[in-house]
Design an enzyme around this catalytic site. Structure first.
Site, PDB file in Angstrom:
ATOM      1  CG  ASN A  86      -1.994   0.897   1.291  1.00 53.44           C
ATOM      2  OD1 ASN A  86      -1.941   1.936   0.633  1.00 53.44           O
ATOM      3  ND2 ASN A  86      -3.028   0.568   2.043  1.00 53.44           N
ATOM      4  NE  ARG A  93      -5.179   3.185  -1.066  1.00 53.13           N
ATOM      5  CZ  ARG A  93      -4.470   4.287  -0.831  1.00 53.13           C
ATOM      6  NH1 ARG A  93      -3.179   4.224  -0.581  1.00 53.13           N
ATOM      7  NH2 ARG A  93      -5.057   5.452  -0.834  1.00 53.13           N
ATOM      8  CG  HIS A 142     -10.203   7.674   1.279  1.00 50.09           C
ATOM      9  ND1 HIS A 142     -10.506   8.931   1.747  1.00 50.09           N
ATOM     10  CD2 HIS A 142      -8.868   7.534   1.432  1.00 50.09           C
ATOM     11  CE1 HIS A 142      -9.401   9.518   2.184  1.00 50.09           C
ATOM     12  NE2 HIS A 142      -8.383   8.690   1.996  1.00 50.09           N
ATOM     13  N   GLY A 157      -8.961  10.318   8.061  1.00 54.49           N
ATOM     14  CA  GLY A 157      -7.587   9.973   8.445  1.00 54.49           C
ATOM     15  C   GLY A 157      -6.709  11.169   8.132  1.00 54.49           C
ATOM     16  NE  ARG A 167      -4.226  15.057   1.056  1.00 53.56           N
ATOM     17  CZ  ARG A 167      -4.694  13.830   0.859  1.00 53.56           C
ATOM     18  NH1 ARG A 167      -5.636  13.607  -0.043  1.00 53.56           N
ATOM     19  NH2 ARG A 167      -4.240  12.822   1.552  1.00 53.56           N
ATOM     20  CG  ASP A 177      -1.795  13.684  15.213  1.00 57.06           C
ATOM     21  OD1 ASP A 177      -2.926  13.595  15.733  1.00 57.06           O
ATOM     22  OD2 ASP A 177      -0.983  12.747  15.176  1.00 57.06           O
ATOM     23  CG  MET A 178      -8.525  15.544  15.369  1.00 59.35           C
ATOM     24  SD  MET A 178      -8.939  17.276  15.036  1.00 59.35           S
ATOM     25  CE  MET A 178      -9.850  17.153  13.505  1.00 59.35           C
ATOM     26  N   GLY A 237      -8.165   6.963  11.172  1.00 56.75           N
ATOM     27  CA  GLY A 237      -7.534   7.489  12.392  1.00 56.75           C
ATOM     28  C   GLY A 237      -8.392   8.437  13.223  1.00 56.75           C
ATOM     29  CD  GLU A 274      -6.822   1.883   2.292  1.00 57.11           C
ATOM     30  OE1 GLU A 274      -5.720   2.007   2.857  1.00 57.11           O
ATOM     31  OE2 GLU A 274      -7.454   2.837   1.794  1.00 57.11           O
TER      32      GLU A 274
HETATM   33  P1  ADP Z   1      -3.916   7.519   6.788  1.00 54.85           P
HETATM   34  O1  ADP Z   1      -4.971   8.365   6.156  1.00 54.85           O
HETATM   35  O2  ADP Z   1      -2.536   7.984   6.497  1.00 54.85           O
HETATM   36  O3  ADP Z   1      -4.135   6.025   6.635  1.00 54.85           O
HETATM   37  P2  ADP Z   1      -4.891   7.225   9.513  1.00 54.85           P
HETATM   38  O4  ADP Z   1      -6.200   6.698   9.089  1.00 54.85           O
HETATM   39  O5  ADP Z   1      -4.012   6.345  10.320  1.00 54.85           O
HETATM   40  O6  ADP Z   1      -4.055   7.826   8.318  1.00 54.85           O
HETATM   41  O7  ADP Z   1      -5.164   8.553  10.322  1.00 54.85           O
HETATM   42  C1  ADP Z   1      -4.106   9.307  10.831  1.00 54.85           C
HETATM   43  C2  ADP Z   1      -4.657  10.477  11.604  1.00 54.85           C
HETATM   44  O8  ADP Z   1      -5.564  10.023  12.607  1.00 54.85           O
HETATM   45  C3  ADP Z   1      -3.590  11.220  12.405  1.00 54.85           C
HETATM   46  O9  ADP Z   1      -2.975  12.196  11.644  1.00 54.85           O
HETATM   47  C4  ADP Z   1      -4.385  11.829  13.523  1.00 54.85           C
HETATM   48  O10 ADP Z   1      -4.842  13.103  13.110  1.00 54.85           O
HETATM   49  C5  ADP Z   1      -5.600  10.952  13.655  1.00 54.85           C
HETATM   50  N1  ADP Z   1      -5.631  10.246  14.957  1.00 54.85           N
HETATM   51  C6  ADP Z   1      -5.045   9.081  15.299  1.00 54.85           C
HETATM   52  N2  ADP Z   1      -5.304   8.768  16.585  1.00 54.85           N
HETATM   53  C7  ADP Z   1      -6.090   9.768  17.068  1.00 54.85           C
HETATM   54  C8  ADP Z   1      -6.714  10.048  18.329  1.00 54.85           C
HETATM   55  N3  ADP Z   1      -6.576   9.228  19.373  1.00 54.85           N
HETATM   56  N4  ADP Z   1      -7.447  11.173  18.419  1.00 54.85           N
HETATM   57  C9  ADP Z   1      -7.595  12.005  17.381  1.00 54.85           C
HETATM   58  N5  ADP Z   1      -7.031  11.799  16.181  1.00 54.85           N
HETATM   59  C10 ADP Z   1      -6.303  10.702  16.027  1.00 54.85           C
END
Ligand code: ADP
Length: 396
Positions: free
Chosen positions: A7, A79, A167, A197, A228, A269-270, A317, A370
């Protein structure tokens, strides 16, 4: 059957190894092994090339090795981010399929190049092992024209400028899993799936088919994301071009310097944004509020396309882990009879329903799967290929 899934992201390469036995269980099983290689900066191509090699080496060497030799692999699944209008179904990779993937490269330059590199390295190392491509655009390939066509000149459509959506592998998986969790026939369900994510997109799914989605020609359209922008007034771009910015500048600004990072100035990062907001950081609060504002509008737009919504699904995420985002997104849909149970919203772990028993709309949290979904497609194609060979041998 041992299946390796590759992936490739724009800045990382993930790999998972699955060992499937017949019959396949209805819900995902854990991978035997997971690997991830990241690369940064200017040396993207070189590092990409190295990374697939590194993943293959890690599988067979060192203490953590999981295979005694690469020849134990039965199938390798990839993927592929953009298959365009031609490549929509999971398919065995042939020379023609590679050419078609290459022809889509201008639309997803970083992704498609990494993906083709991965395919070719496997060919070099493993000869004619079955390789399968699964397309992230595939699930959205049947979007109704009204949802797929941009209101620019009609000529755009002939040039392939249309909404593809992304997605798709996970949106499709979530729709199936939602039907399973709700014990309902997928054909009878109207779902809005929120893949939140690093990249974020929504899909409106009716009877198991995607009828609308927020990402479009590229994965830049729609919701606000980690770095983005999502949708912005296209007039901003022509304005900035007239101010002297180049196309490349705009690509960089919209893809890497916007979204949660751009507004908060802190992080994409959220988790970081929410904790800074809770400590009183005004820009983090603004970033969160813009994210939620756009998420709510997007959900409402999807529900309008569906003319109803049986369940709202949160995945990836942020969707799986941020109780704050789920609570804020859902709070404005009380007028539709949607209610989440605050205690259930705070739980974590397995796939679950966090709506109250009286809620008119179910609210599900589903772990994104995925790679497992790609492995399942590999499994199906491999069985079909074996059956075809068997038939050939059995023919008089
Ligand atoms: P990708 O889209 O790269 O596959 P993910 O689905 O793993 O990414 O999502 C990554 C994002 O998820 C991180 O940047 C973060 O913002 C968010 N994230 C992960 N854990 C948490 C959490 N406990 N609380 C809030 N946001 C989270």
């Amino acid at each position: 059957m041992k299946i390796l899934v590759l992936n490739s992201g724009s800045s990382s390469q993930k790999a998972s190894l699955y060992d499937f036995t017949d019959p396949l269980p209805p819900s995902p099983t854990a991978a035997l092994w997971d690997g991830q290689v990241e690369w940064q900066g200017d040396r993207v191509v070189l590092q990409t090339r190295n990374s697939t090699g590194a993943i293959l080496n890690a599988l067979t060497r060192g203490q953590a090795r999981v295979l005694s030799s690469l020849s134990e692999l039965d199938v390798v699944g990839h993927r592929i981010v953009n298959g365009g209008q031609e490549l929509t179904q999971p398919t065995a990779i042939t020379r023609e399929v590679k050419t078609a993937i290459r022809s889509m490269s201008p639309l997803a330059p970083l992704h498609n190049r990494a993906e083709l590199d991965g395919i070719e390295i496997i060919e070099k190392r493993m000869g004619d092992v079955l390789q399968v491509a699964v397309f992230d655009t595939g699930f959205h390939s049947g979007l109704p024209e009204a949802a797929a066509v941009y209101p620019g000149p009609y000529e755009w459509l002939r040039q392939g400028i249309r909404r593809y959506g992304f997605h798709g592998i996970n949106h499709q998986y979530c729709a199936e899993r939602a039907a399973q969790l709700l014990a309902k026939d997928p054909a009878a369900l109207k779902l809005v799936t929120c893949h939140l994510g690093n990249g974020c997109s929504l899909a409106a799914i009716q009877g198991g088919r995607s009828v609308d989605t927020t990402m479009g020609f590229t994965p830049l359209e729609g919701l606000m994301m980690g770095t983005r922008s999502g949708s912005v007034d296209p007039g901003i771009l022509t304005y900035l071009l007239r101010q002297g910015h180049t196309g490349q500048d705009l690509d960089e600004i919209l893809n890497a310097k916007s979204g949660l990072l751009g507004i908060s100035g802190l992080s994409a990062d959220m988790r970081m944004v929410v904790s800074a907001m809770q400590e009183g950081n005004a820009r983090a609060k603004l970033a969160f509020e813009v994210f939620i504002h756009r998420l709510r509008s997007g959900i409402a737009a999807m529900a309008a396309t569906l003319s109803g919504m049986d369940a709202l699904v949160f995945t990836a995420g942020i969707g799986e882990n941020s109780a704050e985002v789920r609570a804020a997104a859902c709070s404005n849909f009380a007028f539709l009879g949607l209610a989440i149970d605050p205690a259930k919203n705070l739980t974590s772990g397995s796939d679950r329903d966090i709506a109250t028993t009286h809620s008119a709309i179910r609210v599900l949290v589903i772990h994104a799967q995925e790679d497992w979904a790609i492995a399942r497609e590999c499994w199906k194609l491999s069985l079909a290929a074996k059956a075809a060979t068997q038939k050939h041998y059995n023919e008089p």
